[in-house]
Design a protein around this motif. Structure first.
Motif, PDB file in Angstrom:
ATOM      1  N   ILE A   1       1.298  -1.071  -0.188  1.00  0.00           N
ATOM      2  CA  ILE A   1      -0.062  -0.106   0.062  1.00  0.00           C
ATOM      3  C   ILE A   1       1.298   1.232  -0.234  1.00  0.00           C
ATOM      4  O   ILE A   1       1.195   1.960  -1.166  1.00  0.00           O
ATOM      5  CB  ILE A   1      -0.672  -0.062   0.998  1.00  0.00           C
ATOM      6  CG1 ILE A   1      -1.962  -1.039   0.895  1.00  0.00           C
ATOM      7  CG2 ILE A   1      -1.747   1.164   1.076  1.00  0.00           C
ATOM      8  CD1 ILE A   1      -2.541  -1.066   2.443  1.00  0.00           C
ATOM      9  N   MET A   2       1.933   1.715   0.888  1.00  0.00           N
ATOM     10  CA  MET A   2       2.475   2.409   0.819  1.00  0.00           C
ATOM     11  C   MET A   2       4.219   2.190   0.289  1.00  0.00           C
ATOM     12  O   MET A   2       5.181   1.161   0.589  1.00  0.00           O
ATOM     13  CB  MET A   2       2.430   2.986   2.430  1.00  0.00           C
ATOM     14  CG  MET A   2       3.423   4.059   2.673  1.00  0.00           C
ATOM     15  SD  MET A   2       2.882   5.373   1.675  1.00  0.00           S
ATOM     16  CE  MET A   2       3.997   6.778   2.775  1.00  0.00           C
ATOM     17  N   ARG A   3       4.018   2.696  -0.939  1.00  0.00           N
ATOM     18  CA  ARG A   3       5.059   2.959  -1.270  1.00  0.00           C
ATOM     19  C   ARG A   3       6.336   4.068  -1.854  1.00  0.00           C
ATOM     20  O   ARG A   3       6.163   5.272  -1.697  1.00  0.00           O
ATOM     21  CB  ARG A   3       4.707   2.037  -2.990  1.00  0.00           C
ATOM     22  CG  ARG A   3       3.987   0.843  -2.511  1.00  0.00           C
ATOM     23  CD  ARG A   3       4.542  -0.392  -2.631  1.00  0.00           C
ATOM     24  NE  ARG A   3       5.331  -1.044  -3.380  1.00  0.00           N
ATOM     25  CZ  ARG A   3       6.476  -2.113  -3.242  1.00  0.00           C
ATOM     26  NH1 ARG A   3       5.789  -2.808  -2.736  1.00  0.00           N
ATOM     27  NH2 ARG A   3       6.657  -2.349  -4.180  1.00  0.00           N
ATOM     28  N   ILE A   4       7.056   3.261  -1.823  1.00  0.00           N
ATOM     29  CA  ILE A   4       8.487   4.633  -2.723  1.00  0.00           C
ATOM     30  C   ILE A   4       8.792   4.739  -4.183  1.00  0.00           C
ATOM     31  O   ILE A   4       9.404   3.665  -4.930  1.00  0.00           O
ATOM     32  CB  ILE A   4       9.821   4.974  -2.090  1.00  0.00           C
ATOM     33  CG1 ILE A   4       9.313   4.876  -0.372  1.00  0.00           C
ATOM     34  CG2 ILE A   4      10.832   6.204  -2.604  1.00  0.00           C
ATOM     35  CD1 ILE A   4       8.833   6.409  -0.313  1.00  0.00           C
ATOM     36  N   LEU A   5       8.867   5.767  -4.815  1.00  0.00           N
ATOM     37  CA  LEU A   5       9.018   6.101  -6.258  1.00  0.00           C
ATOM     38  C   LEU A   5      10.682   6.781  -6.439  1.00  0.00           C
ATOM     39  O   LEU A   5      10.642   8.129  -5.715  1.00  0.00           O
ATOM     40  CB  LEU A   5       8.038   5.709  -7.564  1.00  0.00           C
ATOM     41  CG  LEU A   5       6.766   5.689  -7.563  1.00  0.00           C
ATOM     42  CD1 LEU A   5       5.086   6.649  -8.164  1.00  0.00           C
ATOM     43  CD2 LEU A   5       6.859   3.990  -7.375  1.00  0.00           C
ATOM     44  N   ALA A   6      11.459   6.338  -7.333  1.00  0.00           N
ATOM     45  CA  ALA A   6      12.857   7.359  -7.265  1.00  0.00           C
ATOM     46  C   ALA A   6      13.055   6.880  -8.461  1.00  0.00           C
ATOM     47  O   ALA A   6      13.104   6.017  -9.856  1.00  0.00           O
ATOM     48  CB  ALA A   6      13.544   6.503  -6.316  1.00  0.00           C
TER      49      ALA A   6
END
Length: 81
Positions: A50-55
Motif C-alpha cells: 500500500i505505502m510505496r516509494i518511487l524514485a
C-alpha cells in the motif's frame, strides 16, 4: 489495467514549483507506475503493498496504492537538486 493518479492541490503546488528536471523525473516515475505500481516502486518500511516509494533521478515520491479503486495517491515529493 491502468491506475488513476490522485494529487492534492498542495502536492501539485510542490510539483509545479520544481525546476524542469525535477518535474520530468516525477513524470517518468508516475507514468511508469500507472501501469504496474508494484513493479515500479519499493516498499516504504514493511511491504504491505500500500505505502510505496518511487524514485528516479533527483526525486523520490511517497505514494499510497488503492488496488481496489486502481488509484495512486501522491503523499510526498522529495527533490535533491
Amino acid at each position: 489495467m491502468t491506475y488513476r493518479l490522485r494529487l492534492d492541490p498542495s502536492i501539485h503546488a510542490i510539483y509545479a514549483s520544481l525546476p524542469e528536471d525535477g518535474r520530468r523525473d516525477i513524470a517518468v516515475c508516475l507514468l511508469d507506475a500507472l501501469a504496474d505500481p508494484i513493479a515500479h516502486s519499493v516498499p516504504f518500511g514493511v511491504d504491505d503493498g500500500i505505502m510505496r516509494i518511487l524514485a528516479h533521478g533527483s526525486v523520490t515520491i511517497s505514494v499510497l496504492l488503492d488496488h481496489d479503486a486502481k488509484a495512486i495517491t501522491v503523499v510526498q515529493i522529495g527533490y535533491a537538486g
